[in-house]
Design a protein around this motif. Sequence first.
Motif, PDB file in Angstrom:
ATOM      1  N   ALA A  95     116.261 -51.282  49.777  1.00 21.90           N
ATOM      2  CA  ALA A  95     117.016 -50.292  50.551  1.00 21.90           C
ATOM      3  C   ALA A  95     118.481 -50.672  50.685  1.00 21.90           C
ATOM      4  CB  ALA A  95     116.392 -50.130  51.936  1.00 21.90           C
ATOM      5  N   ASN A  96     118.797 -51.966  50.649  1.00 21.89           N
ATOM      6  CA  ASN A  96     120.178 -52.434  50.807  1.00 21.89           C
ATOM      7  C   ASN A  96     120.841 -52.778  49.480  1.00 21.89           C
ATOM      8  OD1 ASN A  96     120.819 -52.894  53.914  1.00 21.89           O
ATOM      9  ND2 ASN A  96     118.669 -53.375  53.569  1.00 21.89           N
ATOM     10  N   GLY A  97     120.233 -52.381  48.370  1.00 20.44           N
ATOM     11  CA  GLY A  97     120.861 -52.570  47.068  1.00 20.44           C
ATOM     12  C   GLY A  97     120.841 -53.981  46.541  1.00 20.44           C
ATOM     13  N   LYS A  98     119.932 -54.823  47.023  1.00 20.75           N
ATOM     14  CA  LYS A  98     119.850 -56.197  46.529  1.00 20.75           C
ATOM     15  C   LYS A  98     118.875 -56.354  45.370  1.00 20.75           C
ATOM     16  CE  LYS A  98     121.240 -58.384  50.837  1.00 20.75           C
ATOM     17  NZ  LYS A  98     120.958 -59.448  51.799  1.00 20.75           N
ATOM     18  N   GLU A  99     118.052 -55.350  45.125  1.00 20.93           N
ATOM     19  CA  GLU A  99     117.134 -55.353  43.991  1.00 20.93           C
ATOM     20  C   GLU A  99     117.095 -53.955  43.386  1.00 20.93           C
ATOM     21  OE1 GLU A  99     113.268 -56.808  44.844  1.00 20.93           O
ATOM     22  OE2 GLU A  99     113.946 -58.809  45.391  1.00 20.93           O
ATOM     23  N   MET A 100     116.599 -53.889  42.148  1.00 21.70           N
ATOM     24  CA  MET A 100     116.498 -52.599  41.481  1.00 21.70           C
ATOM     25  C   MET A 100     115.472 -51.717  42.184  1.00 21.70           C
ATOM     26  SD  MET A 100     116.762 -53.291  37.401  1.00 21.70           S
ATOM     27  CE  MET A 100     115.167 -54.073  37.315  1.00 21.70           C
ATOM     28  N   ALA A 101     115.842 -50.460  42.424  1.00 15.42           N
ATOM     29  CA  ALA A 101     114.938 -49.535  43.099  1.00 15.42           C
ATOM     30  C   ALA A 101     114.630 -48.315  42.244  1.00 15.42           C
ATOM     31  CB  ALA A 101     115.542 -49.094  44.433  1.00 15.42           C
ATOM     32  N   ASN A 102     115.624 -47.786  41.547  1.00 18.16           N
ATOM     33  CA  ASN A 102     115.444 -46.558  40.761  1.00 18.16           C
ATOM     34  C   ASN A 102     115.574 -46.877  39.274  1.00 18.16           C
ATOM     35  OD1 ASN A 102     115.222 -44.955  43.110  1.00 18.16           O
ATOM     36  ND2 ASN A 102     117.450 -44.911  43.292  1.00 18.16           N
ATOM     37  N   ASP A 103     114.639 -47.668  38.781  1.00 21.01           N
ATOM     38  CA  ASP A 103     114.637 -48.026  37.370  1.00 21.01           C
ATOM     39  C   ASP A 103     113.333 -47.543  36.733  1.00 21.01           C
ATOM     40  OD1 ASP A 103     116.320 -49.717  35.411  1.00 21.01           O
ATOM     41  OD2 ASP A 103     114.257 -50.350  35.023  1.00 21.01           O
ATOM     42  N   ARG A 104     113.401 -47.116  35.485  1.00 21.88           N
ATOM     43  CA  ARG A 104     112.216 -46.556  34.830  1.00 21.88           C
ATOM     44  C   ARG A 104     111.166 -47.618  34.513  1.00 21.88           C
ATOM     45  NH1 ARG A 104     113.665 -42.426  30.106  1.00 21.88           N
ATOM     46  NH2 ARG A 104     111.451 -42.012  30.409  1.00 21.88           N
ATOM     47  N   THR A 105     111.585 -48.872  34.408  1.00 24.02           N
ATOM     48  CA  THR A 105     110.602 -49.925  34.142  1.00 24.02           C
ATOM     49  C   THR A 105     109.684 -50.176  35.329  1.00 24.02           C
ATOM     50  OG1 THR A 105     112.234 -51.583  34.841  1.00 24.02           O
ATOM     51  CG2 THR A 105     112.112 -51.091  32.508  1.00 24.02           C
ATOM     52  N   LEU A 106     110.114 -49.794  36.528  1.00 25.00           N
ATOM     53  CA  LEU A 106     109.278 -49.996  37.713  1.00 25.00           C
ATOM     54  C   LEU A 106     108.148 -48.981  37.801  1.00 25.00           C
ATOM     55  CD1 LEU A 106     112.126 -50.631  40.297  1.00 25.00           C
ATOM     56  CD2 LEU A 106     110.733 -52.350  39.149  1.00 25.00           C
ATOM     57  N   GLN A 107     108.228 -47.897  37.033  1.00 22.84           N
ATOM     58  CA  GLN A 107     107.175 -46.883  37.081  1.00 22.84           C
ATOM     59  C   GLN A 107     105.879 -47.371  36.444  1.00 22.84           C
ATOM     60  OE1 GLN A 107     108.724 -43.359  35.267  1.00 22.84           O
ATOM     61  NE2 GLN A 107     110.328 -43.073  36.809  1.00 22.84           N
ATOM     62  N   PHE A 108     105.950 -48.375  35.572  1.00 21.23           N
ATOM     63  CA  PHE A 108     104.748 -48.882  34.927  1.00 21.23           C
ATOM     64  C   PHE A 108     103.878 -49.696  35.878  1.00 21.23           C
ATOM     65  CE2 PHE A 108     107.708 -48.206  31.421  1.00 21.23           C
ATOM     66  CZ  PHE A 108     106.911 -47.510  30.529  1.00 21.23           C
ATOM     67  N   GLU A 109     104.438 -50.126  37.007  1.00 23.47           N
ATOM     68  CA  GLU A 109     103.668 -50.917  37.961  1.00 23.47           C
ATOM     69  C   GLU A 109     102.758 -50.067  38.839  1.00 23.47           C
ATOM     70  OE1 GLU A 109     106.184 -53.359  40.256  1.00 23.47           O
ATOM     71  OE2 GLU A 109     106.924 -54.520  38.562  1.00 23.47           O
ATOM     72  N   LYS A 110     102.881 -48.749  38.765  1.00 29.41           N
ATOM     73  CA  LYS A 110     102.079 -47.893  39.628  1.00 29.41           C
ATOM     74  C   LYS A 110     100.608 -47.942  39.212  1.00 29.41           C
ATOM     75  CE  LYS A 110     105.802 -44.651  40.672  1.00 29.41           C
ATOM     76  NZ  LYS A 110     106.262 -43.250  40.547  1.00 29.41           N
TER      77      LYS A 110
END
Length: 211
Positions: A75-90
């Motif tokens: 939420a504070n921009g310290k890690e990636m939040a809106n990246d397409r690679t994170l969708q594979f973890e769902k």
Amino acid sequence: EYMGHFLSVYFFSPPHAMRIDKCSFCGAPAYPGHGLTYVRNDAKVFRFCSSKCNKSFKKKMNPLRTRWTKAFRKANGKEMANDRTLQFEKRRNTPVKYNRELMGKTIRAMKRVSDIKERRERAFHAKRMLVRVECETLSDLHALRKHLEWVPEGKKEQVQQNIKATAKWQDTRRQLANRFKNAKKLAKRQESMVKKRAEAQAKARAQATTS
């Protein structure tokens, strides 16, 4: 022939049958045989990586306001939040027929996606650290401006030049930021004016048709 279990494999977990869940509070990986499992009265299951997360959850602490959680960092921009690679973890709870070729493709895709994610995380961290380096240099130059006696005699002129250059750069940056804000305000005003004109024309047409 169908696999009896649902596909809930995380794309960044190693290719074996072990399921690695995520902590319901901090978002860290909760490995099997470790951590705690809490089942609520409505049959909802919560996994916690440690007793610290379990106690924080029962105290009704908000993960978005707790600094050591993944939710706060994203939420504070310290890690990636809106990246397409994170969708594979769902998690995907859909039964799929076993196919050897599909299994091999998924394993190769897991490795490829994990490499892409690591590279993007390194780039994101380097970009985020640039702001910190900039702030540190500005604070150092501000301290040297107040205490020039700290600088050796042969380097005072160079330090003064650097201070003047940073001051000019800060002024130009502020001017550009103010111009950008003014341009945004003008665009919003123009949009509101266009909307008002369109509404007035629609009202006039409606009155003309009724009359």
